[in-house]
Motif scaffolding. Structure first.
Motif, PDB file in Angstrom:
ATOM      1  N   LEU A  23       0.826  -1.213   0.000  1.00 37.78           N
ATOM      2  CA  LEU A  23       0.000   0.000   0.000  1.00 37.78           C
ATOM      3  C   LEU A  23       0.855   1.256   0.000  1.00 37.78           C
ATOM      4  N   ASN A  24       0.540   2.168  -0.892  1.00 27.15           N
ATOM      5  CA  ASN A  24       1.068   3.532  -0.909  1.00 27.15           C
ATOM      6  C   ASN A  24      -0.154   4.438  -0.814  1.00 27.15           C
ATOM      7  N   GLY A  25      -0.301   5.121   0.314  1.00 23.40           N
ATOM      8  CA  GLY A  25      -1.465   5.982   0.480  1.00 23.40           C
ATOM      9  C   GLY A  25      -1.859   6.076   1.934  1.00 23.40           C
ATOM     10  N   ILE A  26      -3.059   6.549   2.153  1.00 22.61           N
ATOM     11  CA  ILE A  26      -3.554   6.771   3.514  1.00 22.61           C
ATOM     12  C   ILE A  26      -4.543   5.684   3.888  1.00 22.61           C
ATOM     13  N   PHE A  27      -4.294   5.056   5.032  1.00 24.87           N
ATOM     14  CA  PHE A  27      -5.162   4.016   5.568  1.00 24.87           C
ATOM     15  C   PHE A  27      -5.999   4.654   6.672  1.00 24.87           C
ATOM     16  N   VAL A  28      -7.320   4.505   6.588  1.00 22.89           N
ATOM     17  CA  VAL A  28      -8.245   5.139   7.523  1.00 22.89           C
ATOM     18  C   VAL A  28      -8.995   4.062   8.298  1.00 22.89           C
ATOM     19  N   GLN A  29      -8.959   4.211   9.629  1.00 20.40           N
ATOM     20  CA  GLN A  29      -9.719   3.323  10.508  1.00 20.40           C
ATOM     21  C   GLN A  29     -10.643   4.183  11.359  1.00 20.40           C
ATOM     22  N   THR A  30     -11.851   3.683  11.613  1.00 25.67           N
ATOM     23  CA  THR A  30     -12.810   4.396  12.452  1.00 25.67           C
ATOM     24  C   THR A  30     -13.161   3.521  13.645  1.00 25.67           C
ATOM     25  N   ASN A  31     -13.166   4.124  14.827  1.00 26.05           N
ATOM     26  CA  ASN A  31     -13.577   3.430  16.034  1.00 26.05           C
ATOM     27  C   ASN A  31     -14.955   3.958  16.404  1.00 26.05           C
ATOM     28  N   PRO A  32     -16.018   3.190  16.111  1.00 31.35           N
ATOM     29  CA  PRO A  32     -17.376   3.681  16.352  1.00 31.35           C
ATOM     30  C   PRO A  32     -17.722   3.799  17.837  1.00 31.35           C
ATOM     31  N   ILE A  33     -17.017   3.091  18.689  1.00 31.72           N
ATOM     32  CA  ILE A  33     -17.288   3.169  20.128  1.00 31.72           C
ATOM     33  C   ILE A  33     -16.721   4.468  20.700  1.00 31.72           C
ATOM     34  N   LEU A  34     -15.475   4.787  20.353  1.00 30.98           N
ATOM     35  CA  LEU A  34     -14.833   6.008  20.855  1.00 30.98           C
ATOM     36  C   LEU A  34     -15.121   7.226  19.979  1.00 30.98           C
ATOM     37  N   LEU A  35     -15.771   6.998  18.823  1.00 21.06           N
ATOM     38  CA  LEU A  35     -16.048   8.047  17.848  1.00 21.06           C
ATOM     39  C   LEU A  35     -14.759   8.745  17.428  1.00 21.06           C
ATOM     40  N   GLU A  36     -13.755   7.918  17.064  1.00 21.26           N
ATOM     41  CA  GLU A  36     -12.459   8.422  16.652  1.00 21.26           C
ATOM     42  C   GLU A  36     -12.101   7.889  15.267  1.00 21.26           C
ATOM     43  N   VAL A  37     -11.294   8.693  14.554  1.00 21.08           N
ATOM     44  CA  VAL A  37     -10.828   8.327  13.217  1.00 21.08           C
ATOM     45  C   VAL A  37      -9.302   8.391  13.234  1.00 21.08           C
ATOM     46  N   TYR A  38      -8.669   7.321  12.737  1.00 21.44           N
ATOM     47  CA  TYR A  38      -7.209   7.229  12.697  1.00 21.44           C
ATOM     48  C   TYR A  38      -6.771   7.179  11.241  1.00 21.44           C
ATOM     49  N   GLU A  39      -5.848   8.060  10.879  1.00 24.61           N
ATOM     50  CA  GLU A  39      -5.320   8.088   9.521  1.00 24.61           C
ATOM     51  C   GLU A  39      -3.816   7.873   9.570  1.00 24.61           C
ATOM     52  N   THR A  40      -3.332   6.896   8.801  1.00 22.14           N
ATOM     53  CA  THR A  40      -1.911   6.576   8.754  1.00 22.14           C
ATOM     54  C   THR A  40      -1.446   6.559   7.314  1.00 22.14           C
ATOM     55  N   GLU A  41      -0.384   7.310   7.041  1.00 17.87           N
ATOM     56  CA  GLU A  41       0.216   7.266   5.706  1.00 17.87           C
ATOM     57  C   GLU A  41       1.068   6.008   5.600  1.00 17.87           C
ATOM     58  N   TYR A  42       0.977   5.339   4.450  1.00 12.97           N
ATOM     59  CA  TYR A  42       1.763   4.132   4.169  1.00 12.97           C
ATOM     60  C   TYR A  42       2.611   4.342   2.925  1.00 12.97           C
ATOM     61  N   TYR A  43       3.787   3.740   2.951  1.00 16.16           N
ATOM     62  CA  TYR A  43       4.671   3.726   1.788  1.00 16.16           C
ATOM     63  C   TYR A  43       5.252   2.329   1.687  1.00 16.16           C
ATOM     64  N   LYS A  44       5.057   1.708   0.553  1.00 12.33           N
ATOM     65  CA  LYS A  44       5.522   0.342   0.314  1.00 12.33           C
ATOM     66  C   LYS A  44       5.057  -0.624   1.404  1.00 12.33           C
ATOM     67  N   GLY A  45       3.833  -0.415   1.879  1.00 12.50           N
ATOM     68  CA  GLY A  45       3.217  -1.349   2.808  1.00 12.50           C
ATOM     69  C   GLY A  45       3.511  -1.119   4.277  1.00 12.50           C
ATOM     70  N   VAL A  46       4.330  -0.114   4.615  1.00  9.48           N
ATOM     71  CA  VAL A  46       4.638   0.160   6.028  1.00  9.48           C
ATOM     72  C   VAL A  46       4.229   1.589   6.375  1.00  9.48           C
ATOM     73  N   PRO A  47       3.876   1.817   7.657  1.00  7.60           N
ATOM     74  CA  PRO A  47       3.565   3.189   8.063  1.00  7.60           C
ATOM     75  C   PRO A  47       4.777   4.087   7.810  1.00  7.60           C
ATOM     76  N   HIS A  48       4.540   5.170   7.087  1.00  3.22           N
ATOM     77  CA  HIS A  48       5.623   6.089   6.738  1.00  3.22           C
ATOM     78  C   HIS A  48       4.984   7.427   6.385  1.00  3.22           C
ATOM     79  N   GLY A  49       5.228   8.413   7.213  1.00  5.31           N
ATOM     80  CA  GLY A  49       4.644   9.732   6.988  1.00  5.31           C
ATOM     81  C   GLY A  49       3.919  10.198   8.228  1.00  5.31           C
TER      82      GLY A  49
END
Length: 164
Positions: A23-49
Motif C-alpha cells: 500500500l502507498n497511500g492513507i489508511f483510515v480506521q474508524t472506532n465507532p465506540i470512541l467516535l475516533e478516526v485514525y489516519e496513517t500514511e503508508y509507503y511500500k506497505g509500512v507506516p511512513h509519513g
C-alpha cells in the motif's frame, strides 16, 4: 483506503497490501465506540509519513510522524478539550530531547530527557497536587541517583477546618 476494504490484506512480514501490492497511500480506521478516526500514511506497505487520531467532530487527539514504521520527529497528543497532553520527539524510534506529559489542567505530570542512545537521563513525576514523587538522574550505564518514588503523606487539611 478504509479498514474493512476487501482488497486490503497483509503479507507474512505484516506489510499492508492493497490488491496484492504494498500500500502507498492513507489508511483510515474508524472506532465507532470512541467516535475516533485514525489516519496513517503508508509507503511500500509500512507506516511512513503522518499519523493522526481525531474525534469524529475533527478535534485532533494525536499527531505523530513515522519513518518506515518507527516514530520519527515530533509527537504530540491532546486531551479531548484541546489542551496539550504529551509532547516528545524521536529519531528513528529512539527518544531524543524531552518527553513531557501533562495533566488536563496543564500541570506537568512527567518530565524526561534522554541520552543519544535513547536511555533515560532525567526522570521526574508529579501527582495531581503538584507534589513530586519521583526525581531521578541516570548515568548512561543505568546507575541512578535520587528519589525513585515514595508514598506521599496525606495532605494538610485546610486552615478553615477546625478539628473538634
Amino acid at each position: 483506503m478504509e479498514a474493512g476494504d476487501k482488497e486490503l490484506s497483509e503479507d507474512t512480514n505484516h506489510f499492508l497490501l492493497y490488491q496484492g501490492k504494498p500500500l502507498n497511500g492513507i489508511f483510515v480506521q474508524t472506532n465507532p465506540i470512541l467516535l475516533e478516526v485514525y489516519e496513517t500514511e503508508y509507503y511500500k506497505g509500512v507506516p511512513h509519513g503522518r499519523y493522526t487520531a481525531k474525534k469524529e467532530d475533527g478535534t485532533v487527539l494525536e499527531e505523530r510522524n513515522i519513518r518506515y514504521g518507527q516514530k520519527h520527529g515530533k509527537q504530540t497528543s491532546y486531551f479531548a478539550n484541546g489542551t496539550l497532553k504529551q509532547k516528545s520527539e524521536f529519531d528513528n524510534g529512539i527518544p531524543i530531547g524531552e518527553y513531557i506529559d501533562y495533566f488536563e489542567n496543564g500541570q506537568m505530570a512527567t518530565y524526561q530527557t534522554f541520552y543519544d542512545s535513547g536511555k533515560p537521563k532525567v526522570a521526574k513525576k508529579w501527582n495531581r497536587r503538584g507534589q513530586i514523587y519521583l526525581n531521578q538522574v541516570f548515568m548512561e550505564s543505568g546507575e541512578s541517583f535520587g528519589r525513585p518514588g515514595s508514598k506521599l503523606c496525606d495532605p494538610i487539611p485546610d486552615a478553615n477546618i477546625n478539628p473538634k
